[in-house]
Design an enzyme around this catalytic site. Sequence first.
Site, short mmCIF file in Angstrom:
data_model
loop_
_atom_site.label_atom_id
_atom_site.label_comp_id
_atom_site.label_asym_id
_atom_site.label_seq_id
_atom_site.Cartn_x
_atom_site.Cartn_y
_atom_site.Cartn_z
N CYS A 2 1.37 -3.49 -49.61
CA CYS A 2 1.12 -4.76 -48.95
C CYS A 2 1.24 -4.60 -47.45
O CYS A 2 1.47 -3.52 -46.93
CB CYS A 2 2.12 -5.82 -49.43
SG CYS A 2 2.22 -5.98 -51.24
N LEU A 36 -1.43 -6.51 -52.18
CA LEU A 36 -2.24 -5.67 -53.06
C LEU A 36 -1.48 -5.62 -54.37
O LEU A 36 -0.42 -5.00 -54.47
CB LEU A 36 -2.41 -4.27 -52.47
CG LEU A 36 -3.20 -3.26 -53.32
CD1 LEU A 36 -4.64 -3.73 -53.53
CD2 LEU A 36 -3.18 -1.88 -52.67
N GLU A 85 7.09 0.02 -53.16
CA GLU A 85 7.39 0.05 -54.59
C GLU A 85 8.81 0.57 -54.78
O GLU A 85 9.19 1.57 -54.17
CB GLU A 85 6.43 0.96 -55.36
CG GLU A 85 4.95 0.58 -55.27
CD GLU A 85 4.59 -0.63 -56.10
OE1 GLU A 85 5.47 -1.12 -56.85
OE2 GLU A 85 3.44 -1.10 -55.99
#
Length: 630
Positions: free
Chosen positions: A2, A51, A77
């Site tokens: 992102c 995303l 992540e």
Amino acid sequence: MCGIAGIFDTQNQAPIETSVLEKMNGSQFHRGPDEGSTFIEGPIGFAHRRLSIIDVSSGQQPLINAQRSAAIVFNGEIYNFMEIREELINAGFTFTTHSDTEVILQAWAAWGKECVTKLRGMFAFAIWDFAQHTLFIARDRLGIKPLYYAQLANGQFIFGSELKVLEQHPLLDRQIDPLAVEDYFSFGYIPEPRTIYKQVHKLEPGFHLTIKAGEYQPQLQQYWQASFAEQLTQSSDDIQEELIHRLKEAVDIRLISEVPLGAFLSGGVDSSAIVALMSEIQGDKPVNTCSIGFDVKNYNETEFADMVVDRYKTNHQVEIVGSNDFDLIDKLANMYDEPFADSSAIPTYRVCEVAKKRVTVCLSGDGGDELFAGYRRHKWHMLEEKVRGYVPKAIRSPLFNLLGNYYPKMDWAPKFLRAKSTFQALQREALEAYMHTISLIPEARRNALYSDSFKKELAGYNSLNVFKRHADNFDSEDPLALIQFLDMKTYLPGDILTKVDRASMAHSLEVRVPILDHKFLEWANKIPSHHKLHGSNGKAIFKSSLESHLPHDVLYRDKMGFGVPISNWFRGPLKDKLRQRVLNGKLMDTGIFDPATLTNMVNGHINGTQENGQMLWAMMMFESFLERAK
């Protein structure tokens, strides 16, 4: 993956302007085309581009917890988020989503700043604590994800995933930092924490910052540092077995995704290792792999990638790129925002372009050379260290100074005759010698390149200070480990990871790097150096551990690299553009450079008497930045 952005009015003098925050967020649309939203309350404004990878249906951001005690924006992540989630549930916390974002937010409520030590992954995130009126920002240990910030004159603290995000704020001061210019022409990039602008900083890897209402400056704190202090005592066979076990586990935890996933496959050892282990983990399910090839044999590795494809029956896609693929030159300035001179940004962009056609997440082999001493410069530095050890300094310094001064440069000659740089390195001590080896433009040539007025602005500053600062925190006596440590602190985040982040995000592609799993890296740093660099064989233990997983020709061929023929371009199809951009563009108007030196560099390269390809590429990228920033 992102993009995040935010504004914190530390003095609470005026409400956050929605239009400014939305403009900041809009500039990073490419990082998250799936969704975008903002949150403003009191002195804080958060923005996010998404995303969607995990918890696609309910992982929207900015996220505010149920108690409305904290809000978060997050890029990255967290691979162990399910373990942390279970720990927090057992402690009485509840969750409304299945996202790793909410896990970080609840971890903040449970552990405060220490939450960052629990996280295993790549991340840059910001948390606003409503009760404490505090903004907390953290970046992952190796710098896989970027974070830029600035304190403005009106008391606003702004941050974002890319420099262009901050540039959208009308009060940002874009004054160029002369020390950053020196760093750029030394390294080919601008190492953390500097940026090209005096007012903007990068949050260093392994750091977090805190800034409270009423304060003007953030408090920076390092929460993690790479260590080489401990050494493994196991046998070589035991180390090889554990290496594969640990790396496979690092790969395995990066395979979680709700969108199509694959891997880059260049044909080199590192990417081939990742594909091999992915294939073994996935069993009968073929790995999606992608490569690019070049129509010039010296730059083309596809035959080695094909060996891995044949062995593991991957679902492979390859595209051939022409040797005159220089149409991206003007795009690069907009992708990287500040000067960035790694010409392999072009093939990196292309391979991300190919990958995005089939997948949204890709695993890469980045980090193998840093962890296991795989660069040629590691080998040459250690050979030089042997000579420095044999020849007393009282003799070595004047001897090699004499040879370095009088030996001809001979750029045109075969490599074995180009000894001038080696002599210059041997007259120096280790730290300065390694700086000389890795410098894009060596110190003496930088001094000739700069104008007298710019040298006064530098006030004696030299980019060697970057190495000295990091070397002060090195915790071993091992000379090979020292230069690995320096690479991990400078080249890895400043060049390699920056290049991959911008190239992948330009295509809204997430890239995961198993070799840079911090637990794997902490273990790998304990492997004795003689297992990494064995004679002239770099990555020795890494290669030998993979012998049952990869073809011999993939493991033990000469390292090729991932470059483009820029020297040929500048003597052929780009020579007119080179003259125009370097000699007649904005460079001459900056007052930074000596016109006669620039002219000599360009003409000497074009007529073949000098080899200045990399230096001239750096000049063109600097000129592209100036053109973009005008």
